[in-house]
Design a protein around this motif. Structure first.
Motif, PDB file in Angstrom:
ATOM      1  N   UNK A   1       0.814  -1.196   0.000  1.00 48.81           N
ATOM      2  CA  UNK A   1       0.000   0.000   0.000  1.00 48.81           C
ATOM      3  C   UNK A   1       0.860   1.262   0.000  1.00 48.81           C
ATOM      4  N   UNK A   2       1.855   1.316   0.871  1.00 51.93           N
ATOM      5  CA  UNK A   2       2.702   2.496   0.926  1.00 51.93           C
ATOM      6  C   UNK A   2       3.641   2.602  -0.263  1.00 51.93           C
ATOM      7  N   UNK A   3       3.785   1.528  -1.017  1.00 49.44           N
ATOM      8  CA  UNK A   3       4.643   1.581  -2.198  1.00 49.44           C
ATOM      9  C   UNK A   3       4.089   2.524  -3.259  1.00 49.44           C
ATOM     10  N   UNK A   4       2.780   2.728  -3.265  1.00 52.49           N
ATOM     11  CA  UNK A   4       2.171   3.578  -4.274  1.00 52.49           C
ATOM     12  C   UNK A   4       2.152   5.052  -3.877  1.00 52.49           C
ATOM     13  N   UNK A   5       2.540   5.371  -2.651  1.00 56.63           N
ATOM     14  CA  UNK A   5       2.546   6.758  -2.187  1.00 56.63           C
ATOM     15  C   UNK A   5       3.974   7.299  -2.279  1.00 56.63           C
ATOM     16  N   UNK A   6       4.114   8.450  -2.888  1.00 50.81           N
ATOM     17  CA  UNK A   6       5.448   9.032  -3.059  1.00 50.81           C
ATOM     18  C   UNK A   6       5.904   9.736  -1.777  1.00 50.81           C
ATOM     19  N   UNK A   7       7.213   9.875  -1.648  1.00 47.45           N
ATOM     20  CA  UNK A   7       7.771  10.559  -0.475  1.00 47.45           C
ATOM     21  C   UNK A   7       7.329  12.016  -0.390  1.00 47.45           C
ATOM     22  N   UNK A   8       7.285  12.753  -1.495  1.00 48.85           N
ATOM     23  CA  UNK A   8       6.794  14.134  -1.381  1.00 48.85           C
ATOM     24  C   UNK A   8       5.364  14.215  -0.836  1.00 48.85           C
ATOM     25  N   UNK A   9       4.526  13.250  -1.172  1.00 50.10           N
ATOM     26  CA  UNK A   9       3.163  13.234  -0.644  1.00 50.10           C
ATOM     27  C   UNK A   9       3.160  12.952   0.849  1.00 50.10           C
ATOM     28  N   UNK A  10       3.987  12.031   1.286  1.00 48.83           N
ATOM     29  CA  UNK A  10       4.081  11.727   2.720  1.00 48.83           C
ATOM     30  C   UNK A  10       4.595  12.943   3.471  1.00 48.83           C
ATOM     31  N   UNK A  11       5.648  13.600   2.931  1.00 46.29           N
ATOM     32  CA  UNK A  11       6.167  14.809   3.567  1.00 46.29           C
ATOM     33  C   UNK A  11       5.096  15.889   3.652  1.00 46.29           C
ATOM     34  N   UNK A  12       4.289  16.031   2.605  1.00 48.90           N
ATOM     35  CA  UNK A  12       3.234  17.047   2.605  1.00 48.90           C
ATOM     36  C   UNK A  12       2.201  16.753   3.684  1.00 48.90           C
ATOM     37  N   UNK A  13       1.778  15.504   3.822  1.00 57.14           N
ATOM     38  CA  UNK A  13       0.771  15.157   4.821  1.00 57.14           C
ATOM     39  C   UNK A  13       1.300  15.278   6.245  1.00 57.14           C
ATOM     40  N   UNK A  14       2.537  14.872   6.470  1.00 55.93           N
ATOM     41  CA  UNK A  14       3.115  14.999   7.814  1.00 55.93           C
ATOM     42  C   UNK A  14       3.298  16.477   8.162  1.00 55.93           C
ATOM     43  N   UNK A  15       3.719  17.276   7.200  1.00 58.62           N
ATOM     44  CA  UNK A  15       3.827  18.718   7.427  1.00 58.62           C
ATOM     45  C   UNK A  15       2.479  19.341   7.726  1.00 58.62           C
ATOM     46  N   UNK A  16       1.441  18.902   7.013  1.00 57.29           N
ATOM     47  CA  UNK A  16       0.085  19.388   7.294  1.00 57.29           C
ATOM     48  C   UNK A  16      -0.318  19.055   8.724  1.00 57.29           C
ATOM     49  N   UNK A  17      -0.033  17.837   9.149  1.00 59.79           N
ATOM     50  CA  UNK A  17      -0.407  17.421  10.509  1.00 59.79           C
ATOM     51  C   UNK A  17       0.298  18.268  11.559  1.00 59.79           C
ATOM     52  N   UNK A  18       1.584  18.556  11.344  1.00 64.36           N
ATOM     53  CA  UNK A  18       2.312  19.390  12.302  1.00 64.36           C
ATOM     54  C   UNK A  18       1.727  20.798  12.368  1.00 64.36           C
ATOM     55  N   UNK A  19       1.362  21.348  11.217  1.00 58.64           N
ATOM     56  CA  UNK A  19       0.778  22.683  11.212  1.00 58.64           C
ATOM     57  C   UNK A  19      -0.609  22.700  11.830  1.00 58.64           C
TER      58      UNK A  19
END
Length: 110
Positions: A1-19
């Protein structure tokens, strides 16, 4: 499942969560301070006196606008840019929240 998600997308979502967490702290603290300063027209702010609304809501509003700009930047770049923007977001969100809490400490003094 995580193989289909790119690192920039993960970084964007984690950054959103922190904000989201930082902005929730900032707006919640301002709302609490608003209730505690009822009846005071001016509050200490940056070494001077400022109206209650500006002293309590300026930094959360500015941080919200900055978070929107950073969120857009996180989604438009290549992987290297996404990592840099993530680093900026990871550092700026908690620092702005701490700065805001420090300003509120000064504003809540009688």
């Amino acid at each position: 499942m995580l193989d289909s998600v790119s690192w920039p997308t993960i970084f964007a979502f984690v950054g959103d969560a922190m904000w989201v967490i930082a902005l929730a702290i900032m707006f919640g603290a301002s709302r609490h301070a608003w209730g505690q300063t009822t009846g005071r027209e001016k509050l200490p702010f940056l070494g001077g006196q400022m109206s209650r609304g500006v002293a309590l809501w300026f930094l959360p509003a500015a941080a919200f606008i900055a978070s929107l700009w950073l969120a857009l930047q996180a989604r438009d770049g290549d992987p290297d840019t996404a990592m840099i923007v993530f680093g900026v977001r990871a550092v700026s969100a908690p620092l702005l929240a701490l700065l805001h809490l420090r300003w509120l400490k000064d504003a809540l003094r009688p």
